[in-house]
Design a protein around this motif. Structure first.
Motif, mmCIF file in Angstrom:
data_model
loop_
_atom_site.group_PDB
_atom_site.id
_atom_site.type_symbol
_atom_site.label_atom_id
_atom_site.label_comp_id
_atom_site.label_asym_id
_atom_site.label_seq_id
_atom_site.Cartn_x
_atom_site.Cartn_y
_atom_site.Cartn_z
ATOM 1 N N PHE A 15 64.483 23.702 44.403
ATOM 2 C CA PHE A 15 64.063 24.788 43.744
ATOM 3 C C PHE A 15 62.600 25.310 44.348
ATOM 4 O O PHE A 15 62.287 26.487 44.539
ATOM 5 C CB PHE A 15 64.084 24.595 42.237
ATOM 6 C CG PHE A 15 63.412 25.763 41.713
ATOM 7 C CD1 PHE A 15 64.315 27.034 41.374
ATOM 8 C CD2 PHE A 15 62.173 26.161 41.271
ATOM 9 C CE1 PHE A 15 64.065 28.119 40.709
ATOM 10 C CE2 PHE A 15 61.669 27.079 40.456
ATOM 11 C CZ PHE A 15 62.700 28.259 40.347
ATOM 12 N N GLN A 67 62.240 27.062 48.051
ATOM 13 C CA GLN A 67 62.635 28.261 48.519
ATOM 14 C C GLN A 67 61.693 29.157 48.864
ATOM 15 O O GLN A 67 60.603 29.190 48.693
ATOM 16 C CB GLN A 67 63.510 29.137 47.162
ATOM 17 C CG GLN A 67 62.588 29.262 46.178
ATOM 18 C CD GLN A 67 63.241 30.115 44.932
ATOM 19 O OE1 GLN A 67 63.835 31.215 45.243
ATOM 20 N NE2 GLN A 67 63.448 29.313 43.823
ATOM 21 N N THR A 115 68.532 22.572 42.765
ATOM 22 C CA THR A 115 68.111 23.284 44.059
ATOM 23 C C THR A 115 68.916 24.548 43.918
ATOM 24 O O THR A 115 69.250 24.981 42.911
ATOM 25 C CB THR A 115 68.994 22.450 44.997
ATOM 26 O OG1 THR A 115 70.517 22.363 44.806
ATOM 27 C CG2 THR A 115 68.977 20.964 45.165
ATOM 28 N N VAL A 116 68.491 25.234 44.895
ATOM 29 C CA VAL A 116 69.214 26.710 44.980
ATOM 30 C C VAL A 116 69.824 26.842 46.054
ATOM 31 O O VAL A 116 69.446 26.307 47.390
ATOM 32 C CB VAL A 116 68.238 27.893 44.728
ATOM 33 C CG1 VAL A 116 67.443 27.757 43.423
ATOM 34 C CG2 VAL A 116 66.940 27.577 45.829
ATOM 35 N N VAL A 144 67.230 31.539 40.852
ATOM 36 C CA VAL A 144 67.531 30.437 39.925
ATOM 37 C C VAL A 144 68.769 29.902 40.020
ATOM 38 O O VAL A 144 69.149 28.836 39.386
ATOM 39 C CB VAL A 144 66.869 30.775 38.230
ATOM 40 C CG1 VAL A 144 65.386 31.320 38.578
ATOM 41 C CG2 VAL A 144 68.055 32.022 38.176
ATOM 42 N N THR A 183 72.305 28.159 40.673
ATOM 43 C CA THR A 183 72.848 27.076 41.637
ATOM 44 C C THR A 183 74.319 27.452 42.145
ATOM 45 O O THR A 183 74.819 26.711 42.801
ATOM 46 C CB THR A 183 72.770 25.734 40.949
ATOM 47 O OG1 THR A 183 73.795 25.722 39.740
ATOM 48 C CG2 THR A 183 71.463 25.333 40.539
#
Length: 389
Positions: A55, A58, A110-111, A235, A237
């Motif tokens: 996250f 990014q 994570t994204v 934001v 996932t």
């Protein structure tokens, strides 16, 4: 994932932002995503590679104005009268279920980011336009509706999904989208979201895809598609800008997707929700005037006419005029709504159509037809034809 994050992730994020900051200027485009090695990579059924990136790593946090950004994971407030996403009208089918693909999901923390190169010149040359500005010399053509005259804090619509033909010989696209615009003394800021077909941008791919866009200087130097420059904070996932979307079929199954952009009253960030998923937000600090609200809202279709001697054959919407037929024939926008300055959800009472070349692409406005279909219009056309050359 808490807003403080782990100590390790925070330290890693600071290092990455420092490195990226030397590469990325405000609003500049990068040919490849310069993020850290992904924790996981998904290849979906369409052949896309989707990186699951930490996250904090990014692209957004490489923006000079976001290096100490205090992020949100969801809006602080929603209007209590926000209407449901799912259409109930019998003429509308349920919205498609969206995901990253059948081959996996990104882990928590994570994204998902769609991997892929791009030509930065395509970005800066193709989207330098706004319907109400009437940039006819830029080759942009529209069939949209516009409203202004107040302060707006949100905009939504149920978009009919199609897969229009885009002339392969041109650097062009075809899209259906909504715009939230602040135009104060010529300082134009926008946030934009919808679906598009853009072969040159996606290395020849002609599928319909989710996209976002923004600018803080009237499309001059700032802004980009999706996450190709720092700015938009993701934001979700589950869904990434650039994701493939299913499309309606001519005189067959019709698919719809709700898009909602919304200014948080506490932080002034502009949030994006697609269906029931909050994708992320554009932070207030990347704008000059939009942080205080939009002065104009627009909904509709757009293409680029890249033909030099004759008009492009690029379709808008389904490629069929509203005069040829409605559901199943031409494309539509349904359930147009806006959030007013008091954060009350409203239906438009009047809008102004912008249809500069109706013989190429046209629009039929119905207004409020009731039910969850609400405020509705149909739009589109085939481009070059006997009356459009």
């Amino acid at each position: 994932m808490g807003s403080s994050g782990s100590w390790y992730s925070l330290v890693l994020s600071i290092l990455l932002v420092s490195i990226q900051g030397n590469v990325l200027a405000n609003g500049s485009q990068n040919k490849f995503y310069p993020h850290a090695p992904p924790m996981k990579t998904i290849q979906n059924e369409y052949g896309d590679q989707i990186d699951c990136v930490d996250f904090y790593s990014q692209p957004a946090f490489a923006h000079p104005l976001l290096r100490s950004h205090k992020f949100q994971m969801k809006p602080s407030f929603l209007p209590k009268d926000l209407l449901k996403d799912a259409p109930s009208d019998t003429n509308l089918t349920a919205m498609p279920k969206l995901s990253l693909g059948v081959n996996g999901t990104c882990p928590e923390g994570t994204v998902p980011i769609l991997r892929g190169p791009q030509d930065p010149n395509i970005v800066t040359k193709s989207h330098r336009s706004l319907p109400s500005l009437q940039y006819s010399t830029a080759g942009h053509e529209y069939a949209v509706v516009s409203m202004s005259g107040s302060k707006y804090h949100g905009s939504s619509a149920l978009l009919n999904l199609w897969n229009p033909l885009v002339d392969a010989n041109e650097v062009g696209f075809s899209l259906g989208q909504l715009w939230a615009v602040s135009d104060i003394n010529g300082a134009i800021n926008t946030v934009e979201a919808g679906w598009h077909v853009f072969p040159k941008f996606y290395s020849g791919d002609t599928r319909t895809r989710l996209f976002i866009y923004w600018t803080s200087d009237g499309y001059k130097k700032t802004g980009c598609y999706n996450l190709k420059c720092p700015g938009f904070v993701q934001v979700s996932t589950k869904l990434a800008p650039g994701a493939v979307l299913p499309a309606s079929t001519y005189k067959g199954s019709q698919l719809y997707l709700n898009f909602f952009v919304y200014r948080d009253p506490k932080t002034a960030h502009w949030w994006l929700r697609v269906a029931d998923e909050w994708i992320g937000y554009w932070p207030r600090t990347i704008f000059t005037t939009l942080a205080s609200g939009a002065t104009r809202l627009e909904w509709g279709g757009e293409i680029i006419n890249g033909g030099t001697t004759v008009h492009t054959t690029t379709d808008m919407g389904s490629g069929h005029f509203p005069s040829e037929g409605l559901d199943g024939v031409s494309a539509s926008f349904n359930n147009l709504q806006y959030v007013d300055q008091n954060y009350k959800v409203m239906k438009p009472t009047s809008v102004s159509p912008i249809v500069p070349r109706p013989k190429c692409y046209d629009l039929k406005l119905f207004g409020d037809v009731g039910g969850n279909r609400g405020y509705t219009f149909f739009f589109g056309g085939p481009g070059r034809n006997a009356n459009c050359r």
